[in-house]
Design a protein around this motif. Structure first.
Motif, short mmCIF file in Angstrom:
data_model
loop_
_atom_site.label_atom_id
_atom_site.label_comp_id
_atom_site.label_asym_id
_atom_site.label_seq_id
_atom_site.Cartn_x
_atom_site.Cartn_y
_atom_site.Cartn_z
N ALA A 1 21.18 31.20 49.48
CA ALA A 1 19.76 30.81 49.45
C ALA A 1 19.03 31.17 50.74
O ALA A 1 17.88 31.57 50.72
CB ALA A 1 19.63 29.31 49.17
N ARG A 2 19.72 31.03 51.87
CA ARG A 2 19.10 31.33 53.18
C ARG A 2 19.46 32.74 53.68
O ARG A 2 19.10 33.09 54.79
CB ARG A 2 19.54 30.30 54.22
CG ARG A 2 19.03 28.91 53.96
CD ARG A 2 19.31 27.93 55.12
NE ARG A 2 20.48 28.22 55.94
CZ ARG A 2 21.74 27.78 55.71
NH1 ARG A 2 21.98 27.02 54.67
NH2 ARG A 2 22.72 28.09 56.52
N ALA A 3 20.23 33.49 52.89
CA ALA A 3 20.72 34.82 53.29
C ALA A 3 21.47 34.74 54.62
O ALA A 3 21.35 35.61 55.47
CB ALA A 3 19.57 35.83 53.36
N ALA A 4 22.25 33.68 54.78
CA ALA A 4 23.00 33.46 56.03
C ALA A 4 24.45 33.91 55.85
O ALA A 4 25.11 33.54 54.88
CB ALA A 4 22.96 31.98 56.41
N VAL A 5 24.92 34.69 56.80
CA VAL A 5 26.29 35.21 56.80
C VAL A 5 27.25 34.10 57.22
O VAL A 5 26.99 33.36 58.17
CB VAL A 5 26.40 36.41 57.76
CG1 VAL A 5 27.84 36.89 57.89
CG2 VAL A 5 25.48 37.54 57.31
N GLY A 6 28.37 34.01 56.51
CA GLY A 6 29.44 33.09 56.90
C GLY A 6 30.37 33.78 57.87
O GLY A 6 30.57 35.00 57.78
N ARG A 7 30.91 33.02 58.81
CA ARG A 7 31.79 33.64 59.81
C ARG A 7 32.91 32.68 60.20
O ARG A 7 32.68 31.52 60.49
CB ARG A 7 30.99 34.02 61.04
CG ARG A 7 31.88 34.58 62.17
CD ARG A 7 31.07 35.23 63.22
NE ARG A 7 31.19 36.65 62.99
CZ ARG A 7 31.11 37.56 63.94
NH1 ARG A 7 30.84 37.21 65.17
NH2 ARG A 7 31.27 38.82 63.68
N SER A 8 34.11 33.23 60.23
CA SER A 8 35.28 32.53 60.74
C SER A 8 35.88 33.40 61.83
O SER A 8 36.14 34.59 61.60
CB SER A 8 36.31 32.33 59.62
OG SER A 8 37.49 31.75 60.14
N VAL A 9 36.05 32.84 63.02
CA VAL A 9 36.60 33.60 64.15
C VAL A 9 37.84 32.88 64.66
O VAL A 9 37.82 31.66 64.85
CB VAL A 9 35.57 33.76 65.30
CG1 VAL A 9 36.17 34.52 66.48
CG2 VAL A 9 34.31 34.46 64.80
N LEU A 10 38.89 33.64 64.89
CA LEU A 10 40.17 33.12 65.36
C LEU A 10 40.54 33.80 66.67
O LEU A 10 40.33 35.00 66.83
CB LEU A 10 41.27 33.41 64.34
CG LEU A 10 40.98 33.01 62.90
CD1 LEU A 10 42.05 33.59 61.98
CD2 LEU A 10 40.91 31.51 62.77
N ARG A 11 41.13 33.03 67.58
CA ARG A 11 41.69 33.61 68.80
C ARG A 11 43.19 33.80 68.56
O ARG A 11 43.87 32.88 68.13
CB ARG A 11 41.46 32.69 69.99
CG ARG A 11 41.99 33.28 71.30
CD ARG A 11 41.80 32.33 72.48
NE ARG A 11 42.58 31.11 72.25
CZ ARG A 11 42.09 29.88 72.36
NH1 ARG A 11 40.83 29.67 72.67
NH2 ARG A 11 42.86 28.83 72.15
N LYS A 12 43.69 34.99 68.84
CA LYS A 12 45.12 35.27 68.73
C LYS A 12 45.75 34.84 70.05
O LYS A 12 45.43 35.36 71.11
CB LYS A 12 45.36 36.76 68.51
CG LYS A 12 44.72 37.31 67.24
CD LYS A 12 45.61 37.07 66.07
CE LYS A 12 45.14 37.86 64.87
NZ LYS A 12 46.18 38.02 63.88
N ASP A 13 46.65 33.85 69.98
CA ASP A 13 47.22 33.22 71.17
C ASP A 13 48.61 33.71 71.55
O ASP A 13 49.24 33.13 72.43
CB ASP A 13 47.28 31.70 70.96
CG ASP A 13 45.90 31.08 70.79
OD1 ASP A 13 44.96 31.53 71.47
OD2 ASP A 13 45.76 30.16 69.98
N GLY A 14 49.11 34.75 70.91
CA GLY A 14 50.44 35.26 71.25
C GLY A 14 51.50 34.62 70.39
O GLY A 14 51.21 33.94 69.42
N PRO A 15 52.75 34.78 70.68
CA PRO A 15 53.27 35.46 71.86
C PRO A 15 53.19 36.97 71.80
O PRO A 15 53.23 37.64 72.83
CB PRO A 15 54.72 35.00 71.92
CG PRO A 15 55.09 34.76 70.49
CD PRO A 15 53.81 34.26 69.84
N ALA A 16 53.04 37.55 70.60
CA ALA A 16 53.03 39.00 70.50
C ALA A 16 51.64 39.61 70.44
O ALA A 16 51.38 40.63 71.06
CB ALA A 16 53.85 39.44 69.29
N LEU A 17 50.73 38.99 69.71
CA LEU A 17 49.37 39.53 69.56
C LEU A 17 48.37 38.67 70.31
O LEU A 17 48.44 37.44 70.28
CB LEU A 17 48.98 39.56 68.08
CG LEU A 17 49.73 40.55 67.19
CD1 LEU A 17 49.32 40.37 65.73
CD2 LEU A 17 49.49 41.98 67.64
N ILE A 18 47.44 39.35 70.97
CA ILE A 18 46.35 38.65 71.65
C ILE A 18 45.04 39.32 71.27
O ILE A 18 45.00 40.48 70.90
CB ILE A 18 46.53 38.65 73.20
CG1 ILE A 18 46.67 40.06 73.74
CG2 ILE A 18 47.72 37.80 73.59
CD1 ILE A 18 46.69 40.15 75.26
#
Length: 164
Positions: free
Chosen positions: A84-101
């Motif tokens: 209705a508001r033409a608003a984009v949804g967003r989910s953001v994650l921080r990769k904390d390791g141990p292998a990926l950051i």
């Protein structure tokens, strides 16, 4: 000296479901093992909220509780979309390791009441002393394939009216 921007890998898919329904399903990491091969979710019973951590474990025996490649993450942002508001949804994650950051996320863009564009992106690299450009290029090739498969499986699921 200015820090170089992270290498971004992204894949998108138009899905035949409204943005709110698409976001509710795709932004919940508890669902990701359905679309990402050989992966299990270890985390809160409810979908993790901003500030909460969870872990994905991938490998041949991961779904049977065996050890594998550990990918720890913390939810940084979770904003639901609105057609209705033409608003984009967003989910953001921080990769904390141990292998990926790095960071990863999902953007769900309303197209109309019955369609949304899902964009799954990652700005991720292997932790450690690896040369950054080579590291990001190699990880990026793998991620592009994995993200494309995951979004294809997600699209097939919502098209067929599967789990939800």
């Amino acid at each position: 000296m200015t820090a170089r921007a992270a290498h971004r890998v992204e894949v998108s898919r138009l899905v035949p479901v409204g943005a709110e329904a698409a976001f509710e399903r795709v932004a919940d990491p508890r669902n990701h093992p359905r679309w990402i091969p050989l992966t299990r979710y270890d985390g809160p019973t409810a979908a993790p909220a901003p500030g909460e951590a969870f872990t994905m474990v991938s490998g041949p025996g991961a779904r049977r509780g065996r050890r594998g490649f550990v990918d720890r993450m913390t939810v940084l942002e979770h904003v639901t979309p609105s057609t209705a508001r033409a608003a984009v949804g967003r989910s953001v994650l921080r990769k904390d390791g141990p292998a990926l950051i790095g960071t990863a996320g999902l953007d769900v863009v309303p197209v109309d009441e019955h369609r949304a564009r899902v964009v799954w992106w990652e700005e991720t690299r292997l932790a450690g002393p690896w040369p950054r450009r080579l590291n990001e290029a190699a990880v990026g090739l793998f991620l592009r394939g994995m993200l494309a498969l995951a979004l294809w499986r997600f699209g097939r699921e919502v098209t067929s009216g599967g789990r939800g």
